[in-house]
Design an enzyme around this catalytic site. Sequence first.
Site, PDB file in Angstrom:
ATOM      1  N   ASP A 112     -13.918   0.418  10.757  1.00  0.00           N
ATOM      2  CA  ASP A 112     -14.231  -0.956  11.123  1.00  0.00           C
ATOM      3  C   ASP A 112     -13.215  -1.884  10.462  1.00  0.00           C
ATOM      4  O   ASP A 112     -12.775  -1.651   9.335  1.00  0.00           O
ATOM      5  CB  ASP A 112     -15.635  -1.312  10.634  1.00  0.00           C
ATOM      6  CG  ASP A 112     -16.183  -2.569  11.287  1.00  0.00           C
ATOM      7  OD1 ASP A 112     -15.564  -3.047  12.252  1.00  0.00           O
ATOM      8  OD2 ASP A 112     -17.222  -3.065  10.816  1.00  0.00           O
ATOM      9  N   ALA A 157       0.842  -1.199   0.000  1.00  0.00           N
ATOM     10  CA  ALA A 157       0.000   0.000   0.000  1.00  0.00           C
ATOM     11  C   ALA A 157       0.873   1.244   0.000  1.00  0.00           C
ATOM     12  O   ALA A 157       1.960   1.257   0.589  1.00  0.00           O
ATOM     13  CB  ALA A 157      -0.911  -0.012   1.218  1.00  0.00           C
ATOM     14  N   PRO A 158       0.423   2.309  -0.662  1.00  0.00           N
ATOM     15  CA  PRO A 158       1.194   3.553  -0.652  1.00  0.00           C
ATOM     16  C   PRO A 158       1.261   4.148   0.743  1.00  0.00           C
ATOM     17  O   PRO A 158       0.379   3.928   1.580  1.00  0.00           O
ATOM     18  CB  PRO A 158       0.409   4.456  -1.612  1.00  0.00           C
ATOM     19  CG  PRO A 158      -0.966   3.894  -1.646  1.00  0.00           C
ATOM     20  CD  PRO A 158      -0.813   2.420  -1.451  1.00  0.00           C
ATOM     21  N   GLY A 159       2.324   4.897   1.005  1.00  0.00           N
ATOM     22  CA  GLY A 159       2.489   5.523   2.314  1.00  0.00           C
ATOM     23  C   GLY A 159       3.687   4.972   3.052  1.00  0.00           C
ATOM     24  O   GLY A 159       4.426   4.120   2.553  1.00  0.00           O
ATOM     25  N   ILE A 160       3.857   5.450   4.263  1.00  0.00           N
ATOM     26  CA  ILE A 160       4.979   5.025   5.101  1.00  0.00           C
ATOM     27  C   ILE A 160       4.704   3.625   5.646  1.00  0.00           C
ATOM     28  O   ILE A 160       3.613   3.346   6.141  1.00  0.00           O
ATOM     29  CB  ILE A 160       5.185   6.016   6.263  1.00  0.00           C
ATOM     30  CG1 ILE A 160       5.479   7.420   5.716  1.00  0.00           C
ATOM     31  CG2 ILE A 160       6.312   5.559   7.178  1.00  0.00           C
ATOM     32  CD1 ILE A 160       5.479   8.508   6.778  1.00  0.00           C
ATOM     33  N   LYS A 202      -4.130  -6.106   6.100  1.00  0.00           N
ATOM     34  CA  LYS A 202      -3.157  -5.788   7.133  1.00  0.00           C
ATOM     35  C   LYS A 202      -2.736  -7.069   7.861  1.00  0.00           C
ATOM     36  O   LYS A 202      -3.591  -7.797   8.382  1.00  0.00           O
ATOM     37  CB  LYS A 202      -3.756  -4.783   8.123  1.00  0.00           C
ATOM     38  CG  LYS A 202      -4.253  -3.500   7.454  1.00  0.00           C
ATOM     39  CD  LYS A 202      -5.000  -2.585   8.420  1.00  0.00           C
ATOM     40  CE  LYS A 202      -4.097  -1.969   9.449  1.00  0.00           C
ATOM     41  NZ  LYS A 202      -4.791  -0.923  10.240  1.00  0.00           N
ATOM     42  N   GLY A 233       4.396   0.556   8.026  1.00  0.00           N
ATOM     43  CA  GLY A 233       4.078   0.511   9.440  1.00  0.00           C
ATOM     44  C   GLY A 233       5.132  -0.221  10.255  1.00  0.00           C
ATOM     45  O   GLY A 233       5.885  -1.048   9.731  1.00  0.00           O
ATOM     46  N   LEU A 234       5.157   0.070  11.547  1.00  0.00           N
ATOM     47  CA  LEU A 234       6.089  -0.587  12.459  1.00  0.00           C
ATOM     48  C   LEU A 234       5.527  -1.895  13.002  1.00  0.00           C
ATOM     49  O   LEU A 234       6.273  -2.752  13.462  1.00  0.00           O
ATOM     50  CB  LEU A 234       6.415   0.346  13.627  1.00  0.00           C
ATOM     51  CG  LEU A 234       7.042   1.693  13.265  1.00  0.00           C
ATOM     52  CD1 LEU A 234       7.272   2.513  14.531  1.00  0.00           C
ATOM     53  CD2 LEU A 234       8.344   1.511  12.507  1.00  0.00           C
TER      54      LEU A 234
END
Length: 621
Positions: free
Chosen positions: A424, A368-371, A389, A373-374
């Site tokens: 949700d 997915a585009p973006g930073i 996810k 996740g940790l």
Amino acid sequence: MKKQAASPKKTVSAPSIDSARNTLALSHPEALVSTALLSESENTSSQQALDTIARQFAYQIITGFDKSYRWHSRITAGAKERFENQQWAQSQRAIEERIAIYEQSLTDIVIDLYQQVHPKQQDQRFWKAAKNQYSKLLNGHPQFELAETFYNSVIGRIFKHGKIDDNMMFVLPSRCYLPGQDRHKVIYSFDTSGTVRAMHESIFDTYRFKTPFDNLDIDLDNMDAALRAQLNRDKLASVHAVEMLKPVFFRGKAAYLVGRICMPDETLPFVIAMQMTDDGKLMVDALLTERHHLSVIFSFARSYFMADTQYPAEVVAFLQELLPHKKNFELYMSMGFYKHGKTVFYRNFLAHLDNTSGGNTTDMFELAPGIKGLVMTVFHLPSYGVVFKVIKDKFAESKKITREYVKDRYRLVKATDRVGRMADTHEYVNFRFPRNRIDQELLQYLKDTCASSLTITESDVIISHMYIERKMTPLNLYLQQETDSIKIRNVLDELGLCIKQIALANVFPGDMLHKNFGVTKTGRVIFYDYDEICYMSERQFRRLPKNGDPYAIDTLSVGPTDVFPEQFEHFIVGKKVFKDILKELHGDLMTTEYWLETQRITAQGIIQNFTPYPERYRFIR
């Protein structure tokens, strides 16, 4: 039933029958015809025994489903009394209870099944027979589609979701539902030949509440004016029907009567939003006739409705006619049938991959585009409106949490009033993706970060545990790409409102970096990263020391639950220009006093009411 089911296995044992047949054929060749008849007879007997066991198995499941649905309906039907008596805390507990009953019902029925038959000892013939017998029980069942999902859940529980097979379960629906056949059972039709006021009066003669109206005459005047402002004289004259769903939709501190205005050339939503006055009287808060207002009311970021019906498929079909851009599964979920919503989503997902739902379905799953996740690895299919996810095997050192803690946070959100500000999420196990549609960069990243959740075969990538969530534009990307200063200001205002409303719902968001918020197509800001959320009472809000010592902050004793709001401005948004706007609009977020006051309010159990439609549409009293 145990003795009946066991008897054929003892008397019609396949090895003994084969032995007898072979002996007879060798000693008396002329008896081959009799042997064939014997074989046919024993096969018939064996099939009858199998059908008997399968029928009992199916009957137990449908009985378990019916019991579960009655339980679900009792809780849902109680929403009316809770609303009338303003029992807002009990309403929140009812949400949690209704979510819990499905798993409890599932556990009960699986235990009962194991007392009657050992499912894992049955072969493929048994499972085909059981599904066939269950399908027969669904004929004419008013909740047949939910019952299919319940059957799937039973099979999933028995085999730990390791077998997704349409021969064993209802991966595809057993029948095609034609909307309209039960329409008369779920709607009221109101006469429009008289005045607008008379029509409104007849609505409130039909929907009865024990709580009296504060001033029904004022409400009727407001509704009359609102409808005339939306429809001119000619359009009003052309209205040939007003249809309203029989179930009242309860959520939070509001109740909604949902229907439509039917005219020759168009159909408009017709939603009466009701609330309670401060002194406990009923009032009409708004009359809504615009589709996007109804869409927000049924938003994925809001809690599930309490809407009591015995015909959910017909209610959902009616709603989808009003909201054609919403997926069928979204509407099931909004009514609290989230398990069936997951089933319908999976069917929709398969159809999309098979290119039967239109659009470009040759694209590849990719990060997915973006930073990045940790805690989560997030990927998507560009042509499809969700993200997937997966919890990482290892977290960054700054994340002092465990895998089970993350799962618990997602469960917390599921049972919390999301007040239109928290997305949700839907939990799946052993979810299959076609390997040839997985981008190589994504596949390698999954191997690097989520290996324990992966099983890779020649044809599939199977993820043992993951979440699915509505796709939004990450706020950090939105702020990078947007050039309209008005939209930027509006979205930063939305960010502040989002944080405040979540806090007033008794949830501390934890990690409030702007990358953890998404922007919807309508410009609404929604929070979607839950690994550090907690209840407001679980945090200690403290002030930074005020003295001239530049090293004071370094020597400050910090506990694991300590939070220093004065530091928020340094990390919620990045650029100074964005910080300045956020501080101008919501500078109180950066003060300890604000958070202590919010903590005090939530500690008192005060339930907030955030209306899902714009303030300007609310009637002035």
